[in-house]
Design a protein around this motif. Structure first.
Motif, PDB file in Angstrom:
ATOM      1  N   ILE A  70     -75.707 -94.411  84.510  1.00  9.99           N
ATOM      2  CA  ILE A  70     -74.277 -94.703  84.459  1.00  9.99           C
ATOM      3  C   ILE A  70     -73.789 -94.651  83.012  1.00  9.99           C
ATOM      4  O   ILE A  70     -72.711 -94.123  82.723  1.00  9.99           O
ATOM      5  N   PHE A  71     -74.590 -95.163  82.095  1.00 15.01           N
ATOM      6  CA  PHE A  71     -74.174 -95.185  80.691  1.00 15.01           C
ATOM      7  C   PHE A  71     -74.057 -93.778  80.116  1.00 15.01           C
ATOM      8  O   PHE A  71     -73.180 -93.504  79.299  1.00 15.01           O
ATOM      9  N   ILE A 112     -66.678 -95.479  87.812  1.00 12.85           N
ATOM     10  CA  ILE A 112     -67.813 -94.605  88.120  1.00 12.85           C
ATOM     11  C   ILE A 112     -68.554 -95.174  89.323  1.00 12.85           C
ATOM     12  O   ILE A 112     -69.021 -96.317  89.297  1.00 12.85           O
ATOM     13  N   GLU A 113     -68.652 -94.376  90.371  1.00 11.12           N
ATOM     14  CA  GLU A 113     -69.350 -94.805  91.579  1.00 11.12           C
ATOM     15  C   GLU A 113     -70.524 -93.865  91.833  1.00 11.12           C
ATOM     16  O   GLU A 113     -70.363 -92.646  91.868  1.00 11.12           O
ATOM     17  N   ARG A 114     -71.685 -94.467  92.004  1.00 11.93           N
ATOM     18  CA  ARG A 114     -72.901 -93.691  92.220  1.00 11.93           C
ATOM     19  C   ARG A 114     -73.184 -93.624  93.718  1.00 11.93           C
ATOM     20  O   ARG A 114     -73.177 -94.650  94.403  1.00 11.93           O
ATOM     21  N   GLU A 118     -79.845 -88.046  99.547  1.00 14.67           N
ATOM     22  CA  GLU A 118     -80.795 -86.963  99.279  1.00 14.67           C
ATOM     23  C   GLU A 118     -80.644 -86.475  97.845  1.00 14.67           C
ATOM     24  O   GLU A 118     -81.599 -86.055  97.205  1.00 14.67           O
ATOM     25  N   LYS A 119     -79.397 -86.517  97.354  1.00 16.04           N
ATOM     26  CA  LYS A 119     -79.116 -86.182  95.963  1.00 16.04           C
ATOM     27  C   LYS A 119     -78.544 -87.422  95.283  1.00 16.04           C
ATOM     28  O   LYS A 119     -78.069 -88.340  95.932  1.00 16.04           O
ATOM     29  N   ASP A 120     -78.621 -87.442  93.976  1.00 16.03           N
ATOM     30  CA  ASP A 120     -78.044 -88.529  93.190  1.00 16.03           C
ATOM     31  C   ASP A 120     -76.709 -88.026  92.655  1.00 16.03           C
ATOM     32  O   ASP A 120     -76.678 -87.081  91.867  1.00 16.03           O
ATOM     33  N   GLU A 121     -75.616 -88.633  93.106  1.00 16.37           N
ATOM     34  CA  GLU A 121     -74.300 -88.091  92.804  1.00 16.37           C
ATOM     35  C   GLU A 121     -73.400 -89.156  92.185  1.00 16.37           C
ATOM     36  O   GLU A 121     -73.534 -90.348  92.473  1.00 16.37           O
ATOM     37  N   PHE A 122     -72.471 -88.697  91.350  1.00 17.39           N
ATOM     38  CA  PHE A 122     -71.478 -89.570  90.759  1.00 17.39           C
ATOM     39  C   PHE A 122     -70.082 -89.110  91.165  1.00 17.39           C
ATOM     40  O   PHE A 122     -69.777 -87.913  91.138  1.00 17.39           O
TER      41      PHE A 122
END
Length: 234
Positions: A70-71, A112-114, A118-122
């Motif tokens: 996130i940073f 910012i929302e994570r 299956e994937k890591d998305e922002f």
């Protein structure tokens, strides 16, 4: 790169909510932009005031390597926004972790929302005050490009400025983004109250934690564990 695809809407409840609901339809770097948000939101479930003519966008980032934190995203977005405001000769700074301020007045906010699957998305929501003049409906002090410069700028031009500035910063080393973030911070060296005790803000470390100092001892605090709301009351 961002901005290869930009979808414009007259009105949405929230650009972040819409993007998360239709995530399968977006690719890395895609942007949605709403002329008006009817239920915009910020960090800690705060409401983001929305006015026609201001900039309300969400950016989709597909973090396929799962290496970015996130940073890392905060470093990119905040430095991009500072560069955008510099174009308009506005001396914008960063209030930890991700508000953009002029003096003690907020000019832009980031959510910012994570999305982890299956994937890591922002999904990165950005609200930027372009033409608003009246902030009496909110507790925090606010300002806008119009108030700071007397220029009536089209929000679509500001969006283009954002895309250009972000894509230029992609080539920067992470250490340069980190150092720029520290240079533009308004909280380093200030006094802050935490659990009714006064601390000095020494720095922000590479993990994105704010380092407080008291009686020659240091305490690293996560961004979700501390607030700098008093900054707006000065």
């Amino acid at each position: 790169m961002i901005g290869n695809k930009v979808c414009f809407f007259q009105s949405l409840e929230s650009t972040n909510s819409y993007m998360k609901k239709h995530l399968h339809g977006f690719k890395n770097g895609d942007i949605i932009c709403a002329k008006v948000q009817t239920a915009g939101k910020g960090r800690r479930s705060n409401i983001w005031m929305s006015n026609s003519g201001d900039l309300h966008i969400s950016v989709y980032l597909d973090n396929t390597t799962k290496e970015d934190s996130i940073f890392d995203v905060i470093l990119m977005i905040t430095n991009t926004l500072v560069d955008v405001f510099n174009k308009y000769s506005i001396d914008a700074k960063i209030k930890y972790p991700n508000d953009i301020v002029v003096g003690n007045r907020k000019i832009a906010g980031i959510l910012i929302e994570r999305v982890i699957g299956e994937k890591d998305e922002f999904v990165i929501g950005i609200g930027l005050n372009v033409v608003t003049k009246d902030f009496s409906r909110i507790e925090k002090k606010g300002t806008s490009i119009l108030l700071e410069t007397d220029l009536k700028v089209d929000y679509r031009d500001v969006l283009q400025d954002f895309i250009i500035a972000y894509n230029k910063l992609i080539a920067c080393k992470s250490c340069d983004l980190y150092n720029a973030y520290l240079d533009n911070s308004v909280i380093i060296g200030r006094s802050v109250t935490y659990k009714e005790e006064a601390y000095n803000v020494k720095t922000i470390n590479l993990e994105g934690k704010v380092v407080l100092e008291k009686d020659d001892k240091e305490y690293a605090m996560h961004m979700n564990d501390i607030s700098f709301k008093e900054f707006y009351d000065e």
